[in-house]
Design a protein around this motif. Structure first.
Motif, PDB file in Angstrom:
ATOM      1  N   ARG A  24     -22.978 -17.405 -14.849  1.00  0.00           N
ATOM      2  CA  ARG A  24     -21.689 -17.562 -15.507  1.00  0.00           C
ATOM      3  C   ARG A  24     -20.717 -16.531 -14.933  1.00  0.00           C
ATOM      4  O   ARG A  24     -21.012 -15.340 -14.944  1.00  0.00           O
ATOM      5  N   PRO A  25     -19.545 -16.961 -14.430  1.00  0.00           N
ATOM      6  CA  PRO A  25     -18.581 -15.990 -13.898  1.00  0.00           C
ATOM      7  C   PRO A  25     -18.097 -15.069 -15.013  1.00  0.00           C
ATOM      8  O   PRO A  25     -18.136 -15.417 -16.194  1.00  0.00           O
ATOM      9  N   SER A  44     -18.470 -13.033 -20.239  1.00  0.00           N
ATOM     10  CA  SER A  44     -19.290 -13.914 -19.406  1.00  0.00           C
ATOM     11  C   SER A  44     -19.269 -15.353 -19.911  1.00  0.00           C
ATOM     12  O   SER A  44     -19.706 -16.254 -19.196  1.00  0.00           O
ATOM     13  N   ASN A  47     -14.552 -19.549 -18.103  1.00  0.00           N
ATOM     14  CA  ASN A  47     -14.518 -20.522 -17.018  1.00  0.00           C
ATOM     15  C   ASN A  47     -13.181 -21.243 -16.966  1.00  0.00           C
ATOM     16  O   ASN A  47     -12.375 -21.149 -17.896  1.00  0.00           O
ATOM     17  N   LEU A  56      -7.745 -22.069 -18.409  1.00  0.00           N
ATOM     18  CA  LEU A  56      -9.046 -21.428 -18.444  1.00  0.00           C
ATOM     19  C   LEU A  56      -9.334 -20.962 -19.858  1.00  0.00           C
ATOM     20  O   LEU A  56      -8.482 -20.985 -20.731  1.00  0.00           O
ATOM     21  N   ALA A 180     -21.792 -12.513 -11.524  1.00  0.00           N
ATOM     22  CA  ALA A 180     -22.017 -13.495 -12.579  1.00  0.00           C
ATOM     23  C   ALA A 180     -23.104 -12.990 -13.517  1.00  0.00           C
ATOM     24  O   ALA A 180     -24.023 -12.280 -13.103  1.00  0.00           O
TER      25      ALA A 180
END
Length: 200
Positions: A24-25, A44, A47, A56, A180
């Motif tokens: 997860r970015p 985290s 997205n 986003l 990530a």
């Protein structure tokens, strides 16, 4: 194996959910409180959710300063968390009072945004300036409003370090080296890629 996710009866030492939805970015969300103090926190659960127009999201467990400030001021900035900045990301994840400037605490440089008030992290190669759109409060196990919420923002400006743009006019993700979140205490870094099909 299969387990009932509502009962969370997996029988494992740790809940595997976050280890399975990975990588997860990490969105480094900067906001400004009513007092004028800059808040910076890594998320985290973050997205992109729409391409045209750009939206986003970041999701908060508990109504933390980032959510409060975004709702009250109508603005936030998301700077990309990268491998080179991993130690600073860790420092900004600590719980401190709303009067503490986490950007200063982590030794980071605030850079002025073009269209919104919160600063971006100057050391980060990518930043998204956002106008707050909506908060979606998720129901808890009992069906009543719970402690988790999704904060949505429309992206109105994007900063990219010129050195990250290749001669073919694409962004080199291996130069960005975004980090990530995985499961447990584990993280990853994007430093290798492979392609399938045509670039868009």
């Amino acid at each position: 194996m299969f387990y009932d996710a509502v009962a969370n009866s997996h029988g494992l030492r740790y809940d595997p959910f976050k280890a399975l939805v990975a990588p997860r970015p990490i969105g480094w969300i900067s906001t400004i409180g009513k007092s004028g103090v800059v808040n910076l926190a890594p998320y985290s659960f973050f997205n992109a959710v729409s391409e045209n127009p750009h939206y986003l999201m970041f999701a908060s467990g508990g109504r933390k300063d980032s959510q409060i400030n975004a709702e009250e001021t109508g603005e936030f900035v998301c700077s990309l968390a990268t491998y080179d900045l991993r130690e600073a990301v860790g420092k900004t994840s600590m719980a401190v009072s709303p009067e503490v400037d986490e950007m200063a605490l982590a030794g980071l440089t605030p850079a002025a945004s073009n269209l919104v008030s919160p600063p971006r992290v100057k050391e980060s190669p990518v930043a998204f300036e956002c106008r707050y759109y909506k908060t979606i409060t998720l129901p808890g196990l009992d069906g009543e409003p719970g402690d988790n919420a999704i904060i949505l923002g429309r992206v109105v400006g994007i900063h990219i370090d010129d050195e990250m743009i290749e001669p073919d006019q694409t962004v080199d993700i291996t130069k960005l080296k975004p980090i990530a979140r995985l499961g447990y205490r584990d993280y990853s870094v994007v430093d290798a890629v492979f392609s399938v099909g045509d670039k868009k």
